[in-house]
Scaffold this motif. Sequence first.
Motif, PDB file in Angstrom:
ATOM      1  N   VAL A  76      44.533  28.064  34.149  1.00 59.72           N
ATOM      2  CA  VAL A  76      44.667  28.993  33.032  1.00 59.72           C
ATOM      3  C   VAL A  76      44.744  30.410  33.588  1.00 59.72           C
ATOM      4  O   VAL A  76      43.845  30.844  34.319  1.00 59.72           O
ATOM      5  N   ASP A  77      45.808  31.109  33.260  1.00 61.75           N
ATOM      6  CA  ASP A  77      45.975  32.499  33.677  1.00 61.75           C
ATOM      7  C   ASP A  77      45.014  33.374  32.863  1.00 61.75           C
ATOM      8  O   ASP A  77      45.055  33.386  31.632  1.00 61.75           O
ATOM      9  N   ALA A  78      44.135  34.109  33.555  1.00 65.73           N
ATOM     10  CA  ALA A  78      43.125  34.909  32.854  1.00 65.73           C
ATOM     11  C   ALA A  78      43.734  36.085  32.102  1.00 65.73           C
ATOM     12  O   ALA A  78      43.093  36.641  31.210  1.00 65.73           O
ATOM     13  N   TYR A  79      44.953  36.478  32.445  1.00 66.14           N
ATOM     14  CA  TYR A  79      45.607  37.615  31.777  1.00 66.14           C
ATOM     15  C   TYR A  79      46.562  37.148  30.683  1.00 66.14           C
ATOM     16  O   TYR A  79      46.521  37.635  29.555  1.00 66.14           O
TER      17      TYR A  79
ATOM     18  N   PRO B  26      34.447  25.593  34.318  1.00 64.74           N
ATOM     19  CA  PRO B  26      35.671  26.214  34.852  1.00 64.74           C
ATOM     20  C   PRO B  26      35.296  27.161  35.989  1.00 64.74           C
ATOM     21  O   PRO B  26      34.262  27.822  35.940  1.00 64.74           O
ATOM     22  N   TYR B  27      36.125  27.221  37.027  1.00 62.71           N
ATOM     23  CA  TYR B  27      35.795  28.120  38.132  1.00 62.71           C
ATOM     24  C   TYR B  27      36.939  29.091  38.386  1.00 62.71           C
ATOM     25  O   TYR B  27      38.114  28.770  38.210  1.00 62.71           O
ATOM     26  N   LEU B  28      36.545  30.295  38.777  1.00 62.58           N
ATOM     27  CA  LEU B  28      37.485  31.403  38.937  1.00 62.58           C
ATOM     28  C   LEU B  28      38.169  31.323  40.300  1.00 62.58           C
ATOM     29  O   LEU B  28      37.538  31.003  41.308  1.00 62.58           O
ATOM     30  N   VAL B  29      39.477  31.636  40.301  1.00 62.81           N
ATOM     31  CA  VAL B  29      40.265  31.645  41.534  1.00 62.81           C
ATOM     32  C   VAL B  29      41.052  32.951  41.598  1.00 62.81           C
ATOM     33  O   VAL B  29      41.669  33.359  40.607  1.00 62.81           O
ATOM     34  N   LEU B  30      41.009  33.596  42.747  1.00 58.00           N
ATOM     35  CA  LEU B  30      41.833  34.778  43.011  1.00 58.00           C
ATOM     36  C   LEU B  30      42.999  34.333  43.891  1.00 58.00           C
ATOM     37  O   LEU B  30      42.810  33.876  45.011  1.00 58.00           O
ATOM     38  N   ALA B  31      44.222  34.461  43.340  1.00 60.81           N
ATOM     39  CA  ALA B  31      45.406  34.026  44.069  1.00 60.81           C
ATOM     40  C   ALA B  31      46.551  34.986  43.791  1.00 60.81           C
ATOM     41  O   ALA B  31      46.819  35.308  42.624  1.00 60.81           O
ATOM     42  N   ASP B  32      47.192  35.447  44.834  1.00 56.15           N
ATOM     43  CA  ASP B  32      48.335  36.352  44.710  1.00 56.15           C
ATOM     44  C   ASP B  32      47.986  37.604  43.901  1.00 56.15           C
ATOM     45  O   ASP B  32      48.814  38.133  43.154  1.00 56.15           O
ATOM     46  N   GLY B  33      46.755  38.056  44.046  1.00 57.90           N
ATOM     47  CA  GLY B  33      46.329  39.276  43.367  1.00 57.90           C
ATOM     48  C   GLY B  33      45.975  39.096  41.908  1.00 57.90           C
ATOM     49  O   GLY B  33      45.637  40.077  41.230  1.00 57.90           O
ATOM     50  N   ARG B  34      46.047  37.867  41.386  1.00 56.18           N
ATOM     51  CA  ARG B  34      45.761  37.606  39.975  1.00 56.18           C
ATOM     52  C   ARG B  34      44.553  36.688  39.861  1.00 56.18           C
ATOM     53  O   ARG B  34      44.176  35.982  40.820  1.00 56.18           O
TER      54      ARG B  34
ATOM     55  N   VAL C 222      43.189  42.513  44.662  1.00 53.36           N
ATOM     56  CA  VAL C 222      43.118  42.272  43.223  1.00 53.36           C
ATOM     57  C   VAL C 222      44.069  43.245  42.530  1.00 53.36           C
ATOM     58  O   VAL C 222      43.795  44.446  42.438  1.00 53.36           O
ATOM     59  N   GLU C 223      45.202  42.728  42.053  1.00 54.06           N
ATOM     60  CA  GLU C 223      46.196  43.569  41.387  1.00 54.06           C
ATOM     61  C   GLU C 223      46.101  43.512  39.875  1.00 54.06           C
ATOM     62  O   GLU C 223      46.477  44.448  39.183  1.00 54.06           O
TER      63      GLU C 223
END
Length: 943
Positions: free
Chosen positions: A600-603, A555-563, A457-458
């Motif tokens: 949707v990008d959370a950041y 909506p469901y959360l996804v961790l991908a490429d540290g984001r 998690v970056e």
Amino acid sequence: MQFPRPVQIGIIILVALWFGYQPVVDVVVDFWWFNATGYEPIFFTKLKTQLGLWLTTFVISALFIWGNLHYLRQGKQVDLKELQSQFSDLTLPVEQFEKLIGGIRAAVVILPSLLLASVAAQNWLYVLAFLDKEPFGKVDPVFGYDIGFYMFQLPALGFFQGVFVTLIILCTIVVVGTIVVREGLLSGRLHQLSPQAAHQLLFLGGLLFIAFGFDWFLERFETLFSREGVVWGAGYADINARIPAYGVMGGISIIIGLVCFFTMRTKNLGVLLSSVVVYVAARLLVTGAWPSLVQDFMVNPNELGFETPYLEANISATRDAYALERIEVRPFEASAQITQKSIENNPLTIDNVRLWDARPLLATYGQLQEIRTYYDFTDVDVDRYVIDGKLRQVMLSARELNYNSVSPQAKSWVNEHFQYTHGYGLTLSPVNVVTKEGLPDLFIKDLPPSYVPDLMVERPEIYYGELTSSYVIVGGNVEEFDYPKGDQNVYTSYTGEGGVEIGGFLRKSIFALYMKEFDILLSQYIDSDAKILFRRSISERLRTLAPFLYFDKDPYLVLADGRLFWMVDAYTISDRYPYSEPIQGRSSYNYIRNSVKVVVDAYNGQVDFFIADSDDPIIRVYNKVFENTFKPLSEMPQSLQDHIRYPVDFFDIQARMYQSYHMTNPTVFYNKEDMWELPREKYDSDEQIMQSYYLIMKLPESDEAEFILLRPFVPTGKDNMISWLAARSDTPNYGRLILYQFPKQKLIYGPRQIEARIDQDTEISQQLTLWSQSGSRVVRGNLLVIPIDDSLIYVEPLYLKSESSQLPELKRVIVSYNNNISMKETLAKSLAAVFGASDALQADIEATIDSQQVDKQLGVETIDGTDALIDMQWSQLAVYARQSLSRADEMRIAGDWAGYGQALNELAVTLQRLEQLAIGQTTPSIPNDLNDNSAEVPQETAQ
């Protein structure tokens, strides 16, 4: 009091600004926001269409109403002095009175036109779909029109017809009011209309009847969406009576309209009155009595014979509208006998059995990982990740910031919009791993996040999520709270691409008006680099960007490429599919496709729309209308594609419709001979409809395990299982639906029957009763039906929750197969008890001591000289001692004092054996000070 003219103008300007600034501000802010998100085409397409419709409707309406009023004025001219004399209270000069009359005339023209223009502008999507229609390639069985006509053209035609009828009615009201004033109040001869007044009323009446004729023409198509008899859509009475009746009424209406025009010249009202009488009689007899007589005296006595062709049309259309034709039906004999070898041959299925349910796990996450009161976990999502080279099913939840939970002393405008700006990180755990304390094993946890190597998690900040409902201002001269660290806080500054610039005075002023918070204009924390982030809630953000789509509720959360990303399934829906049965819910519709996947990008808040079903004509229309909005699914990064899943909402809708529409024979369908329903299960202490659930498993015809969404069916009114439906989520098989159907002559236990067998098991029921006493509560988890090879096993987790604590602990796992039921501390031991232990399971079993084995070895075998203890070595006795102590602690928490005493006895005997080994003795005995707690130990053991 008469104000000077400059003051009057100033008041008018202020009033106009007060009531008129908000629409202007809304448009300006929307433009900035759409520009910042990169979706200007949607903004401009919608704006241009709405403005075009508004202006067109307003101009046509105003000219139409003004033309009718102007024609009336061609008759006898009104004497203003005479008109003013009718209002004795008015003391205005004639010039000002003339201006007042002119203002009234303008108002009766402008106000109805504004109303119609506003209504027309709201229906902008109908017009765009009408202009960019797409064929479906299928026709309705009655009129032979392509389905696209009903989807894209018929709604627009109905809209145009409704606007036209409303315009005529409003104009008629205005004309009648004008006639009453001109010919009633002024001349007192309202009973004898002027030629202009009579012509005007006849003209409007003629137009109205012609519009009614067009409405009757459209009404014929509406029979394809109604239910008058047994069929959804047009039945025998509709085809042979109602549709012809609507055609007759349409013809009569048009003839009456022409009679109205003809009467303007002949002035013979007799023909017109006779025509109206014919219209009323036909309305009652032709469209009312005739279809009812056909239905009651022809169709109902022989309903199946008459309605069979239309039942076939209803079945075919409904199956197509809900994509039920995609379901492959395969037999599932359930004939194979599951053995330990079967368990070993399905390691990914067994290793990913979901022992944690979302509701108790959400409470556990909250207790263990919310860290601070202002953090919340809103829900738990299910997904799969490759961890240490192995596919693992996991459950995860975002740690979002809930400003409502901030302490009242810390709440302020600055804290809400500048300091507490984002959530932080997530919690993730495998679905099947339980610690010795009965808690999930967290693969991602804490602040800042700690994680296993494959789940890096970056960028843990969550600026856009499910709880981010308020706007925040970032990039100014004040730092944001990032996350707590011990007694101190860590601060940060936003460096993402999201947000709209707000630094200038003009922008601050407009946002102050938009947000209705003038602190924005006065704040010194906002500098030239500041940006405002708003519409941060996932649902609001997507509804604003794409109001033409229907979004999944989860909506469901996804961790991908540290984001961190949010993935949302979007649907195209319609209520315009002929002969398809509608489904009731948040809106009524009879066609649905899961055509779009949204990321949707959370950041950053960046939103990407990907077309997941290019065969859907509706999404093809939207793709043409809104250029550069949708991308092909192949452009989605592979790291995100790996987490696409078949949506539960869509799957449940399909399952609900398939309960009836798996029957394709119209006779069977009519008689409801093979109706299915969703099974029921016991959750906690209540009964509920069994939910769909994700599972990593190997389908019978597949060689590899995959991510599956599964739901069983049972026959209506019965509890045995009849079939199970699986939706595949992994590429290249994404979206494939398979129904596995059991032999009807064979009994396959359903979830409710398994729940009953669990309740009837004396050992399990006694244990549940004990746990449910003395301040504890047993929470029964979701029952999972798990296919293994060509058969089924059932798994149900049990949680224990103290009334004084909100921390559920997983204490037992129940496994059932055929007539065998076992309840043990772990899934491995329950499987071993049902199918027999193996080398693969032995390590897990030996790691903890089965309480039933302890009872046997310390309670039964000790009768014959405690052989089991005597044969044990130091390491084995140490394991027994540790497990006896752990079991004693569990019994104490559960309030099972008899079990607590027995566990202490077991511990004492084991410790004494250790002492005996140390001094060379061979026979253990129970210390005298524990004899009072030995009621559950056989008396022979104490001798």
